[in-house]
Design a protein around this motif. Structure first.
Motif, short mmCIF file in Angstrom:
data_model
loop_
_atom_site.label_atom_id
_atom_site.label_comp_id
_atom_site.label_asym_id
_atom_site.label_seq_id
_atom_site.Cartn_x
_atom_site.Cartn_y
_atom_site.Cartn_z
N VAL A 274 -5.86 -7.27 0.73
CA VAL A 274 -4.87 -8.20 0.22
C VAL A 274 -3.51 -7.52 0.21
O VAL A 274 -3.41 -6.30 0.07
CB VAL A 274 -5.21 -8.69 -1.21
N CYS A 275 -2.45 -8.31 0.37
CA CYS A 275 -1.10 -7.81 0.15
C CYS A 275 -0.90 -7.73 -1.36
O CYS A 275 -0.94 -8.75 -2.05
CB CYS A 275 -0.07 -8.74 0.77
N ALA A 276 -0.71 -6.53 -1.87
CA ALA A 276 -0.67 -6.34 -3.32
C ALA A 276 0.49 -5.43 -3.69
O ALA A 276 0.32 -4.23 -3.89
CB ALA A 276 -1.99 -5.74 -3.81
N PRO A 277 1.71 -5.97 -3.76
CA PRO A 277 2.87 -5.12 -4.01
C PRO A 277 3.00 -4.63 -5.44
O PRO A 277 3.82 -3.76 -5.72
CB PRO A 277 4.05 -6.03 -3.66
N THR A 278 2.20 -5.14 -6.37
CA THR A 278 2.29 -4.70 -7.76
C THR A 278 0.91 -4.35 -8.31
O THR A 278 -0.12 -4.77 -7.75
CB THR A 278 2.90 -5.80 -8.65
N VAL A 279 0.91 -3.61 -9.40
CA VAL A 279 -0.34 -3.26 -10.08
C VAL A 279 -1.06 -4.52 -10.53
O VAL A 279 -2.29 -4.62 -10.44
CB VAL A 279 -0.04 -2.34 -11.29
N PRO B 286 2.49 -2.56 -0.15
CA PRO B 286 1.24 -2.02 0.38
C PRO B 286 0.13 -3.08 0.50
O PRO B 286 0.11 -4.05 -0.26
CB PRO B 286 0.85 -0.95 -0.63
N VAL B 287 -0.77 -2.82 1.45
CA VAL B 287 -1.99 -3.62 1.59
C VAL B 287 -3.13 -2.83 0.96
O VAL B 287 -3.29 -1.64 1.24
CB VAL B 287 -2.29 -3.91 3.07
N VAL B 288 -3.89 -3.47 0.12
CA VAL B 288 -4.97 -2.81 -0.62
C VAL B 288 -6.30 -3.40 -0.23
O VAL B 288 -6.46 -4.63 -0.24
CB VAL B 288 -4.74 -2.94 -2.15
N LYS B 289 -7.25 -2.53 0.12
CA LYS B 289 -8.60 -2.98 0.46
C LYS B 289 -9.59 -2.36 -0.51
O LYS B 289 -9.90 -1.17 -0.44
CB LYS B 289 -8.97 -2.59 1.89
N PRO B 290 -10.10 -3.15 -1.46
CA PRO B 290 -11.12 -2.65 -2.37
C PRO B 290 -12.45 -2.41 -1.64
O PRO B 290 -12.68 -2.97 -0.56
CB PRO B 290 -11.27 -3.75 -3.41
N MET B 291 -13.29 -1.59 -2.23
CA MET B 291 -14.61 -1.33 -1.66
C MET B 291 -15.38 -2.64 -1.51
O MET B 291 -15.48 -3.43 -2.44
CB MET B 291 -15.38 -0.36 -2.58
#
Length: 556
Positions: A211-216, A201-206
């Motif tokens: 960022v590409c962030a496949p792990t916690v 998954p791609v994660v976009k913080p507020m």
């Protein structure tokens, strides 16, 4: 999509309730009914239109049916709604006694005195808490502080969503082809990552860069900082490993008493307790509190007193020293005069390969709060007999068609609190199956079935299963501790009089929460023979601070 509904039900006091709830009408649709039958018709209309009922507010005395029977009927249509009984002044004392057993069994969520005038903020504090609880556990977030883009909701995505939930960050998931997904992927391309380089998954913080962030771990770094951000140069008074209830309590009390305090947390704060949908027996919260909210409030309290938190870095090694100890992480080293081990425990693995291969695809270790919404109309199994399993089952019953608690013992009586057993027994969607264990499972890319063995006679039976939640008890992970910190045969840290006598100094055992290593303490579930309860862990976290003071005082 209409606003969520608040349904007010009373014959004699409908006008009073409607006046009191005017303050909510901008963001909730208010519906007023004068009988249970009228309320049922309104509930069916809302449900048929695709709407949601957030809260039922019912007079303690309805004209056509007992209010608890009405709640039972309404719940069959809208199981996620919160339920409040409110009594008029003249009926309050009598009805509060009569309704007490129903409240203990979870037949409704709160019993309140009906407001007698304007600005009854005690009443409205309870209302907002219930709406907040509904919004964080049952409703899709209207405002998201983190957005996730992924083509499939796999195990990695669910782990990230649970982490963000426990950190108090509302999150929504979008497909790559959606307008929001396209916008975030375009922003990622502008940052130099596009095409085959994108890892979901791609994660976009507020207010942050996607960022590409496949792990916690990757998500924690993207939100809370890179390894170089562990920049504590001085030797701190107190370093706490992990931020569960015990670690958070130690942080609050240590920092409030003037100790320079740092908490190093591998994932989300709250520990196992942070995954609980509702803790009802914690002192001071008569209507209960979710583990996430309890952890977030404690974290805010600790920060207010000066505690520093470093999130996303598991402690890899503890090096003991005479003047100070050193905690080593992937993000740097931390030096501390005293160390409190509050690392808690992890759920034991089922060790059935066919089932473990489906983790994240219908199989979950722990409560997996954000997975509950995906269980709608499925038959779900919860394996475990502790309080965490009971809380998970009650929460899952708001979505799943059926929930079966599977335990090896004949009953829950020895392992689960009475108040939770009452809730489980009352809930029509939950059943308990004793003397059983999961021995197999499978499905085409997703869990479809499990096989259960009867532990009394060995017979096997196959069951359709849309979800399997495994809460199998405590397993310590203390591989990072040196030999100087002695553990028992199961790997739990020994303290006080439980440590071997040959390690006593001058014939005296260490302090009650002190380990065999001077200046190193252990609190909460990681400590041998601890109670494994939120309240006891918090108590130990508070109790360890005077021992830390006593250790530090001669060294100042």
């Amino acid at each position: 999509m209409p606003n969520p509904a608040i349904l007010l039900v009373s014959d004699q006091y409908a006008e009073i309730l409607e006046t009191q709830f005017w303050r909510y009408q901008r963001e909730y649709d208010l519906h007023v009914a004068h009988s249970a039958e009228e309320a049922m018709a309104a509930t069916e209309r809302i449900h048929a239109a695709g709407g949601q009922v957030a809260l039922f507010v019912a007079d303690s005395r309805l004209a056509d049916v007992h209010v608890l029977k009405a709640f039972h009927d309404w719940r069959s249509i809208v199981p996620t709604a919160r339920r409040l009984v409110t009594a008029s002044w003249e009926n309050f004392l009598e009805d509060s006694t009569a309704f007490r057993p129903g409240l203990a069994k979870g037949k409704f969520d709160a019993f309140l005195l009906m407001p007698r005038g304007i600005r009854d903020e005690e009443f409205h504090t309870a209302i907002t808490e219930m709406l907040s609880d509904w919004g964080s556990t049952s409703a899709t977030p209207e405002v998201d502080s983190v957005r996730i883009v992924t083509p499939t909701v796999d195990g990695s995505t669910l782990s990230i969503r649970d982490f963000l939930y426990r950190m108090g960050m509302p999150t929504r998931t979008y497909g790559p082809e959606s307008p929001v997904g396209q916008e975030i992927l375009a922003e990622l391309a502008d940052a130099g990552v596009s095409g085959t380089e994108v890892r979901f998954p791609v994660v976009k913080p507020m207010n942050g860069t996607p960022v590409c962030a496949p792990t916690v771990h990757d998500v924690a770094i993207s939100i809370y900082g890179a390894p170089s951000d562990i920049d504590v140069d001085q030797v701190v008074d107190l370093a706490i490993v992990r931020g569960g209830p015990a670690g958070l309590a130690a942080a609050v009390y240590g920092a409030s008493e003037g100790l320079s305090t740092v908490v190093v947390e591998a994932e989300a704060i709250g520990g196992q307790a942070g995954t609980s949908s509702m803790i009802r027996n914690y002192l001071g919260f008569p209507r209960g509190i979710s583990g996430m909210r309890l952890a977030q409030r404690a974290r805010s309290q600790a920060i207010r007193f000066g505690t520093r938190f470093f999130t996303g870095w598991p402690v890899e090694k503890l090096t003991l020293g005479e003047d100070h100890h050193v905690l080593s992480t992937g993000g740097g080293e931390l030096r501390a005069r005293s160390v409190v081990i509050a690392s808690g425990v992890a759920y034991r693995k089922l060790q059935v390969e066919a089932v473990d291969s489906l983790v994240g695809r219908g199989v979950f270790y722990g409560a997996a709060m954000t997975a509950a919404r995906e269980m709608e109309d499925r038959d779900v199994f919860v394996v475990g007999g502790g309080n965490s399993a009971g809380q998970a089952a009650v929460h899952l019953s708001r979505f799943a068609r059926s929930v079966t608690i599977l335990i090896r013992r004949p009953s829950l009586a020895e392992t689960m609190s009475s108040y939770l057993i009452n809730e489980v027994e009352y809930n029509p969607r939950i059943t308990v199956r004793g003397c059983g264990e999961v021995v197999d499972g499978g499905g085409e890319g997703q869990l479809d079935w499990i096989e259960i063995r009867d532990t009394t006679n060995g017979t096997l039976s196959r069951h359709q299963a849309g979800g399997l939640f495994l809460l199998l008890g405590a397993e310590p992970h203390c591989e990072w501790l040196p030999d100087g910190v002695v553990r028992d045969a199961k790997g739990f840290v020994l303290t006080g009089r439980d440590v071997p006598k040959e390690t006593w100094v001058n014939g005296l055992p260490p302090g009650n929460l002190e380990t065999t290593a001077p200046g190193v303490f252990a609190v909460g579930d990681i400590r041998a023979d601890s109670m494994k309860r939120v309240a006891s862990a918090s108590g130990e976290g508070a109790s360890v601070v005077p021992l830390v003071h006593a250790w530090l005082e001669p060294r100042r």
